[in-house]
Design a protein around this motif. Sequence first.
Motif, PDB file in Angstrom:
ATOM      1  N   VAL A 349      24.345  24.577  60.937  1.00 27.86           N
ATOM      2  CA  VAL A 349      25.220  25.748  60.935  1.00 27.86           C
ATOM      3  C   VAL A 349      24.485  26.936  60.334  1.00 27.86           C
ATOM      4  CG1 VAL A 349      27.355  24.416  60.821  1.00 27.86           C
ATOM      5  CG2 VAL A 349      26.212  25.104  58.695  1.00 27.86           C
ATOM      6  N   LYS A 350      24.933  28.121  60.707  1.00 26.84           N
ATOM      7  CA  LYS A 350      24.466  29.355  60.067  1.00 26.84           C
ATOM      8  C   LYS A 350      25.372  29.616  58.870  1.00 26.84           C
ATOM      9  CE  LYS A 350      25.085  31.275  64.047  1.00 26.84           C
ATOM     10  NZ  LYS A 350      25.245  32.276  65.150  1.00 26.84           N
ATOM     11  N   ARG A 351      24.778  29.705  57.688  1.00 21.83           N
ATOM     12  CA  ARG A 351      25.589  29.799  56.463  1.00 21.83           C
ATOM     13  C   ARG A 351      25.245  31.067  55.701  1.00 21.83           C
ATOM     14  NH1 ARG A 351      27.644  24.789  53.844  1.00 21.83           N
ATOM     15  NH2 ARG A 351      29.350  25.582  52.560  1.00 21.83           N
ATOM     16  N   ASN A 352      26.284  31.725  55.205  1.00 29.45           N
ATOM     17  CA  ASN A 352      26.122  32.909  54.357  1.00 29.45           C
ATOM     18  C   ASN A 352      27.095  32.794  53.184  1.00 29.45           C
ATOM     19  OD1 ASN A 352      24.276  34.994  55.836  1.00 29.45           O
ATOM     20  ND2 ASN A 352      25.629  34.161  57.427  1.00 29.45           N
ATOM     21  N   THR A 353      26.568  33.013  51.992  1.00 24.23           N
ATOM     22  CA  THR A 353      27.378  32.918  50.782  1.00 24.23           C
ATOM     23  C   THR A 353      27.092  34.123  49.890  1.00 24.23           C
ATOM     24  OG1 THR A 353      27.259  30.500  50.856  1.00 24.23           O
ATOM     25  CG2 THR A 353      27.982  31.500  48.799  1.00 24.23           C
ATOM     26  N   ILE A 354      28.145  34.713  49.385  1.00 21.26           N
ATOM     27  CA  ILE A 354      28.039  35.815  48.424  1.00 21.26           C
ATOM     28  C   ILE A 354      28.937  35.478  47.240  1.00 21.26           C
ATOM     29  CG2 ILE A 354      28.499  38.246  47.980  1.00 21.26           C
ATOM     30  CD1 ILE A 354      27.901  38.847  50.871  1.00 21.26           C
ATOM     31  N   ALA A 355      28.441  35.660  46.034  1.00 22.98           N
ATOM     32  CA  ALA A 355      29.220  35.344  44.834  1.00 22.98           C
ATOM     33  C   ALA A 355      29.034  36.442  43.794  1.00 22.98           C
ATOM     34  CB  ALA A 355      28.801  33.996  44.266  1.00 22.98           C
ATOM     35  N   TRP A 356      30.107  36.702  43.040  1.00 20.63           N
ATOM     36  CA  TRP A 356      30.101  37.705  41.982  1.00 20.63           C
ATOM     37  C   TRP A 356      30.698  37.099  40.722  1.00 20.63           C
ATOM     38  CZ3 TRP A 356      28.370  42.715  43.115  1.00 20.63           C
ATOM     39  CH2 TRP A 356      28.246  43.039  44.467  1.00 20.63           C
ATOM     40  N   LEU A 357      30.187  37.507  39.578  1.00 17.33           N
ATOM     41  CA  LEU A 357      30.791  37.162  38.295  1.00 17.33           C
ATOM     42  C   LEU A 357      30.653  38.344  37.341  1.00 17.33           C
ATOM     43  CD1 LEU A 357      32.052  35.395  36.094  1.00 17.33           C
ATOM     44  CD2 LEU A 357      29.780  34.412  35.671  1.00 17.33           C
ATOM     45  N   PRO A 358      31.636  39.244  37.289  1.00 13.28           N
ATOM     46  CA  PRO A 358      31.659  40.235  36.207  1.00 13.28           C
ATOM     47  C   PRO A 358      32.360  39.620  34.995  1.00 13.28           C
ATOM     48  CG  PRO A 358      33.363  40.731  37.821  1.00 13.28           C
ATOM     49  CD  PRO A 358      32.647  39.503  38.326  1.00 13.28           C
ATOM     50  N   TYR A 359      31.876  39.921  33.805  1.00 11.14           N
ATOM     51  CA  TYR A 359      32.496  39.366  32.604  1.00 11.14           C
ATOM     52  C   TYR A 359      32.251  40.277  31.415  1.00 11.14           C
ATOM     53  CZ  TYR A 359      27.766  37.600  31.471  1.00 11.14           C
ATOM     54  OH  TYR A 359      26.422  37.486  31.199  1.00 11.14           O
ATOM     55  N   ALA A 360      33.081  40.095  30.379  1.00 15.87           N
ATOM     56  CA  ALA A 360      32.958  40.879  29.151  1.00 15.87           C
ATOM     57  C   ALA A 360      33.387  40.012  27.979  1.00 15.87           C
ATOM     58  CB  ALA A 360      33.805  42.147  29.223  1.00 15.87           C
ATOM     59  N   ARG A 361      32.771  40.245  26.836  1.00 18.26           N
ATOM     60  CA  ARG A 361      33.099  39.490  25.623  1.00 18.26           C
ATOM     61  C   ARG A 361      33.067  40.438  24.429  1.00 18.26           C
ATOM     62  NH1 ARG A 361      33.842  34.516  24.590  1.00 18.26           N
ATOM     63  NH2 ARG A 361      33.074  33.851  26.633  1.00 18.26           N
ATOM     64  N   ASP A 362      34.105  40.319  23.588  1.00 16.67           N
ATOM     65  CA  ASP A 362      34.202  41.141  22.387  1.00 16.67           C
ATOM     66  C   ASP A 362      34.231  40.222  21.171  1.00 16.67           C
ATOM     67  OD1 ASP A 362      34.731  43.871  21.150  1.00 16.67           O
ATOM     68  OD2 ASP A 362      36.423  42.726  20.381  1.00 16.67           O
ATOM     69  N   GLN A 363      33.353  40.495  20.233  1.00 11.94           N
ATOM     70  CA  GLN A 363      33.263  39.691  19.013  1.00 11.94           C
ATOM     71  C   GLN A 363      33.571  40.593  17.821  1.00 11.94           C
ATOM     72  OE1 GLN A 363      29.448  37.966  17.087  1.00 11.94           O
ATOM     73  NE2 GLN A 363      30.112  36.371  18.510  1.00 11.94           N
ATOM     74  N   ASP A 383      32.229  32.029  51.116  1.00  8.65           N
ATOM     75  CA  ASP A 383      31.309  31.078  51.733  1.00  8.65           C
ATOM     76  C   ASP A 383      31.763  30.847  53.169  1.00  8.65           C
ATOM     77  OD1 ASP A 383      29.286  29.166  52.031  1.00  8.65           O
ATOM     78  OD2 ASP A 383      30.645  27.538  51.488  1.00  8.65           O
ATOM     79  N   GLY A 384      30.850  31.040  54.127  1.00  7.54           N
ATOM     80  CA  GLY A 384      31.198  30.848  55.528  1.00  7.54           C
ATOM     81  C   GLY A 384      30.053  30.257  56.320  1.00  7.54           C
ATOM     82  N   PHE A 385      30.404  29.460  57.317  1.00 11.53           N
ATOM     83  CA  PHE A 385      29.374  28.912  58.206  1.00 11.53           C
ATOM     84  C   PHE A 385      29.954  28.736  59.604  1.00 11.53           C
ATOM     85  CE2 PHE A 385      31.345  25.317  55.984  1.00 11.53           C
ATOM     86  CZ  PHE A 385      31.736  24.492  57.035  1.00 11.53           C
ATOM     87  N   GLU A 386      29.066  28.762  60.615  1.00 13.56           N
ATOM     88  CA  GLU A 386      29.478  28.592  62.000  1.00 13.56           C
ATOM     89  C   GLU A 386      28.371  27.880  62.758  1.00 13.56           C
ATOM     90  OE1 GLU A 386      30.148  32.487  63.507  1.00 13.56           O
ATOM     91  OE2 GLU A 386      28.054  33.105  63.396  1.00 13.56           O
ATOM     92  N   PRO A 387      28.728  27.184  63.846  1.00 16.61           N
ATOM     93  CA  PRO A 387      27.721  26.414  64.592  1.00 16.61           C
ATOM     94  C   PRO A 387      26.859  27.299  65.481  1.00 16.61           C
ATOM     95  CG  PRO A 387      29.876  26.176  65.609  1.00 16.61           C
ATOM     96  CD  PRO A 387      30.087  26.981  64.356  1.00 16.61           C
ATOM     97  N   HIS A 388      25.803  26.703  66.014  1.00 17.96           N
ATOM     98  CA  HIS A 388      24.946  27.356  67.010  1.00 17.96           C
ATOM     99  C   HIS A 388      25.462  26.961  68.398  1.00 17.96           C
ATOM    100  CE1 HIS A 388      21.841  28.605  64.099  1.00 17.96           C
ATOM    101  NE2 HIS A 388      22.135  27.469  63.481  1.00 17.96           N
ATOM    102  N   GLY A 389      26.163  27.848  69.054  1.00 17.18           N
ATOM    103  CA  GLY A 389      26.663  27.548  70.393  1.00 17.18           C
ATOM    104  C   GLY A 389      27.921  26.706  70.374  1.00 17.18           C
ATOM    105  N   ASN A 390      28.257  26.179  71.561  1.00 16.68           N
ATOM    106  CA  ASN A 390      29.497  25.408  71.698  1.00 16.68           C
ATOM    107  C   ASN A 390      29.308  24.165  72.558  1.00 16.68           C
ATOM    108  OD1 ASN A 390      29.117  26.627  74.148  1.00 16.68           O
ATOM    109  ND2 ASN A 390      31.054  27.775  74.145  1.00 16.68           N
ATOM    110  N   THR A 391      28.122  23.602  72.573  1.00 13.69           N
ATOM    111  CA  THR A 391      27.908  22.361  73.313  1.00 13.69           C
ATOM    112  C   THR A 391      28.570  21.203  72.568  1.00 13.69           C
ATOM    113  OG1 THR A 391      25.793  22.029  72.184  1.00 13.69           O
ATOM    114  CG2 THR A 391      25.732  23.167  74.309  1.00 13.69           C
ATOM    115  N   ASN A 404      27.253  21.879  66.077  1.00 15.33           N
ATOM    116  CA  ASN A 404      28.098  21.345  65.011  1.00 15.33           C
ATOM    117  C   ASN A 404      29.571  21.551  65.343  1.00 15.33           C
ATOM    118  OD1 ASN A 404      29.451  21.381  62.147  1.00 15.33           O
ATOM    119  ND2 ASN A 404      27.422  20.485  61.857  1.00 15.33           N
ATOM    120  N   PHE A 405      30.390  20.604  64.931  1.00 18.39           N
ATOM    121  CA  PHE A 405      31.798  20.585  65.314  1.00 18.39           C
ATOM    122  C   PHE A 405      32.674  21.500  64.476  1.00 18.39           C
ATOM    123  CE2 PHE A 405      31.561  17.798  61.746  1.00 18.39           C
ATOM    124  CZ  PHE A 405      32.808  17.838  61.145  1.00 18.39           C
TER     125      PHE A 405
END
Length: 826
Positions: A349-363, A383-391, A404-405
């Motif tokens: 499959v063709k897969r692409n993933t993007i992730a973010w984590l903004p955070y803050a801490r006060d002491q 997170d996403g993926f799709e097959p190559h073609g439709n055979t 891929n199915f």
Amino acid sequence: MCLLDRAGLPLAALLLALLAVAAPAQAPPTPVTVNVVDENGVAVDGAQVTATAPGLAPQRLRTDFAGTCVFTPRQAAPFALHAEKPGFYAGDAQGLQPGQSAVRLVLAHEQMVREEVNVTASQPGIDPQQISDRMTMNTPEIVNIPYQTSRDIRYLLPFFPGVIQDSTLQVHVAGAETWETLDTLDGFDIRSPVSGSLSLRVSADAVRSIDSESTRYPVEYGRATGGVLAFTTGMGDNKFRFNATNFIPSYRELNGIRFDKFVPRFTFSGPIVRSRAWWYDGVEMNYGNIYIPELPANANTDTLIRGSNLFKVQENLTPANILTAGLLYNNYHSPYDGISALTPQASTVKRNTIAWLPYARDQQSLAGGALLDVGIGYVRIRDGFEPHGNTPYAITPEIAEGSNFQSQTGRSQRLEGNAALYLAPRQWFGRHDLRLGVDVDRVAYNQQQTYNPVSYLREDGTLDRRSVFAAAPPFALHNLETGAYIEDRWQPGNGRQGRAWLLEPGVRFDWDEIVRRMLIAPRLAAVYAPPADRNKTKISAGVGVYYEHTQLEYITQTFAGIRYDTYYLPDGITPAGPAQETEFTATESALRAPRAVNAGLGVERMLPGSIQAGVNLMLRRTTDLFAFANQGGAAALAGDYQLANARRDRYSSEEFDLRRYFAQDYTLYLSYTHSSARTNSALDYLPTPSPLGAQQSGPLAWDTPHRVISWGWLPVPFARLRRRWDLVYLLDWHSGFPYTAIDAAGQVAGAVGAGRFPYHVDFSPGLEWKFHFHGQYWGLRGVMENATDAANPLVVNNNVDSPQFGVFSEPEGRAFTARIRLIGTR
């Protein structure tokens, strides 16, 4: 004469009494409060502080959660203080005068690029105040252990004893599922909100330390039965710094010399406002070439691109109020994700993933010596993926065919908040350090997916089974998790014998809106360190109850819809009967939270030759784990698979390790672990292709009964080269993973986990040359990965209907990697 003596005695006593009254009273020594902070003013807890004065034995202390400790000088004379903690350069204060009530010591973090090459780092040793089995890798280990191409910090984790990495790069702590381990970055949960896997990555150069804990870990860590992996990242200081690493590509020997990967890393840091605000940026890029020698020459590679960037700022709003904020970004692209000897390019499959984590801490340091720590973070992953073609997609006994199915797009998020209040030490039958905390998570997930038919072919190419899926509509899930805890570190008594003991009782309360039951998890651990041998011997023991978070990935399987399985006669045309319906369902109100009882015993001892030895024994029983159970009975292959608390896991281990520290940070480490990881539900049923058959007990897929790891770095043994050349190495030898045999229809053949991969052997030696260039101190390192060229296959053909059954493929191959880094500046 006698009369004079008798009269003189009371007269002398009276004279002495009058002199005592007339003389000024000597004031008792003033107690000294020692405050230990890092170069940015953050409190350093657990630092070892030693007070010395001429002619007196040293006084040894340890800083509390707020970075403070108090001692009373034994005489009115000048004294000195020395402080150290692993991961920091040691700090000293000399010539301190009696009457001082407060002293501030600064411990600077160890840097990958040192301002002065000859600075002295703190030497780790036996810590009588550490109760859990925590092992820490600091900057020296992160920089010097030659783990695989240093491209991914996750490759370093298996060099903790008890941590195993599987073929998908996910790690298993103490025999647990990867989602049973709590993975944190600067105190925030970085697991996937749905799968629980270690999904976010950060540049290895941005990491200051990694802690691994598997038993006796405290109640602040909730909803994790398997253990804890905690990453702590860096921060800038008053000096502008720049570092670049790994900008030399690596090559691997597989059917010739081939380009392997190019993984440059850069870090930038410095002050925003000197001595008040700072920034830090750690960038990592990865261009990798995955080569599968068993596939056709024109379709045997996958070129993946990934990167991460961690940007942080810190401002000391006041000396008592410190605010830190960060943003972690991840990106991943793979055009042929999942390629292997059993899955050619067309079936990936063709897969692409993007992730973010903004955070803050006060002491915030509060009046009376208390400390309040509050944090908020937001994990978002697409997170996403799709097959190559439709055979049409088919699974043969040797390899997958067609497109891929499955295609899928999922968006998950976790809004998390936590707060901890560290109270000032209290005295009541000894010293008490109390800590209270709360945490809240809001998890949400939505998914769209499509499933195409899957055909299972026999060796002669005829159709054995065909699976067709009903349309699966989009869906959304959410969960609210809350927790609270209280913990006491109690050092009973004030006498010599009392100081030998440290007790850590605690209790944790958890609740979530799926299980909807109040969970109470008590824990108790203790350390005994003989007073006469306090820094050379330690015995630790503990037992506790640990609850697991509600694993949403199991619930997502219930939205896959109905699967229709049709079996065919040997001609591959005639159905053997009507289609069999299979559906995965769950009744959330009937579910319970998985629960583990974890007991551990550890002994540490300093041996002759400054060798630190340790023995750790651990036993964990986990019950009520989620598993799908067929309601039609053990022999049924179709029907209703109901989600239930049917799974029970058992893990036990005996670990032995030796460590030797040398001057200038040189280290040798050796560990052997014997373990057993088993379950009563070794088959993981899924609506998508997975083994079919009666549920069985057996080993978990990452069970490794025997394992030896060793790593280290030393100067070369030749005097003329010793100052410029270092030897580095790592060794990883362990039992092969188990695998389960199936037939052409996907049904289990024989006992689950009856087969095993060959023993894994990885020995990687290297040399590092240190040299000066343009006023800088550099290190150029070359490492021969898998120098013995052991096969270490990743894949096995487990289909008994294939002539290639039991054939292993995708050998690791030998690789040469080079690294150049900046060591120090003058």
